[in-house]
Design a protein around this motif. Sequence first.
Motif, PDB file in Angstrom:
ATOM      1  N   UNK A 133       0.816  -1.206   0.000  1.00 38.81           N
ATOM      2  CA  UNK A 133       0.000   0.000   0.000  1.00 38.81           C
ATOM      3  C   UNK A 133       0.858   1.269   0.000  1.00 38.81           C
ATOM      4  N   UNK A 134       2.100   1.140  -0.459  1.00 43.73           N
ATOM      5  CA  UNK A 134       3.020   2.272  -0.396  1.00 43.73           C
ATOM      6  C   UNK A 134       2.981   3.068  -1.695  1.00 43.73           C
ATOM      7  N   UNK A 135       3.092   4.373  -1.564  1.00 47.07           N
ATOM      8  CA  UNK A 135       3.227   5.205  -2.771  1.00 47.07           C
ATOM      9  C   UNK A 135       4.651   5.747  -2.874  1.00 47.07           C
ATOM     10  N   UNK A 136       5.506   5.257  -1.970  1.00 44.55           N
ATOM     11  CA  UNK A 136       6.903   5.701  -1.968  1.00 44.55           C
ATOM     12  C   UNK A 136       7.606   5.174  -3.217  1.00 44.55           C
ATOM     13  N   UNK A 137       8.231   6.057  -3.967  1.00 45.83           N
ATOM     14  CA  UNK A 137       8.949   5.651  -5.177  1.00 45.83           C
ATOM     15  C   UNK A 137      10.003   4.595  -4.855  1.00 45.83           C
ATOM     16  N   UNK A 138      10.518   4.630  -3.641  1.00 46.23           N
ATOM     17  CA  UNK A 138      11.594   3.711  -3.271  1.00 46.23           C
ATOM     18  C   UNK A 138      11.057   2.448  -2.583  1.00 46.23           C
ATOM     19  N   UNK A 139       9.761   2.218  -2.661  1.00 48.32           N
ATOM     20  CA  UNK A 139       9.135   1.018  -2.088  1.00 48.32           C
ATOM     21  C   UNK A 139       9.780  -0.246  -2.667  1.00 48.32           C
ATOM     22  N   UNK A 140      10.206  -1.151  -1.795  1.00 48.01           N
ATOM     23  CA  UNK A 140      10.749  -2.464  -2.180  1.00 48.01           C
ATOM     24  C   UNK A 140      11.922  -2.370  -3.153  1.00 48.01           C
ATOM     25  N   UNK A 141      12.681  -1.337  -3.077  1.00 49.50           N
ATOM     26  CA  UNK A 141      13.830  -1.258  -3.985  1.00 49.50           C
ATOM     27  C   UNK A 141      14.938  -2.199  -3.517  1.00 49.50           C
TER      28      UNK A 141
END
Length: 325
Positions: A133-141
């Motif tokens: 549910x993340x909108x962070x561009x760096x999600x799961x990088x």
Amino acid sequence: MTRPTVYITSPLPDAAMRIIASACDYRQWTEDRPVPRDILLRDIATVDGVLARLMDRVDAEFLDAAPGLRVVSNCAVGYDNINVPLLTERGVLACNTPGVLTETTADLAWALIMAAGRRIVEGQETIRQGRWNSSNLMFMTGQDIHGATLGLVGPGRIGSAVIRRAKGFDMNVLYHSRSRHAELEAETGAQYRALDDLLRESDFVVVLVPLSDATRGLFGAREFALMKDSAVFVNVSRGPVVNEMALYEALKQGRPWAAGLDVFEKEPIGPDHPLLTLPNVVAVPHIGSASVQTRTKMATLAATNLVAALTGQPVPAPINPAVLG
Ligand code: GLV
């Protein structure tokens, strides 16, 4: 001529059983768990040969329990479970399964490189637990594999196969071993480094050394501290090559960044093992050679070694051929 008698310490594919049954009388442990030591020692009392697995310790106690023993055929390429000098001293042949599992184990090393580097298991957990549910561009990088530097410690057969695969990812390859491998360097462009330099420079450190007095505990706090904080550490060799608690502490501090582990100090590990509490660990249950095709080939080679040794045929893969005279 009486048929030799053998003991088989685990269930095996039919193809291997046919080879053994064609020449030997046998008893077999058929349960899906390692044979308990007392049963093993009792059941090998009168046998000529044993087809063993890595979890079976072949030591003085084992040899004393089987006075007529002539061959131990290990269904594995590694044989740190066998006291080979002692077998040699007692005139017992030891055999293993080299060659047939090289490529499959190299594939698994790559599965761990990719799974740990790109957070594949953590990603699946994230979805399963409803946390996507993340909108962070760096999600799961994760960490790039293509173009990165692979540091291979122990480029034997399997290590060299791992290195060859790195070409497809345009990687820069470093290796460390006791001696230089001119042919490997010429074929793959891999460059030799002292271990400390390899650890400092590599993005992916892959361990494929055999377990010996020289490699036991090779990776501890000092070695992890030398690695990049973006480095991925992969062990597909033997667990005791790594100090597990040091690895746990190092991963908690974020150096190395993640680990992919096929092997452990004491196997099997339980679900409460500290390393399993860390999201940056991908752990699999010693499955380096575990493809249907390769496990079948290993079993048939181990069976062929066993039967050949007991029927006077050329033995395909003896470890201590001096015993054959
Ligand atoms: C597996 O670890 C083997 O030695 O075959």
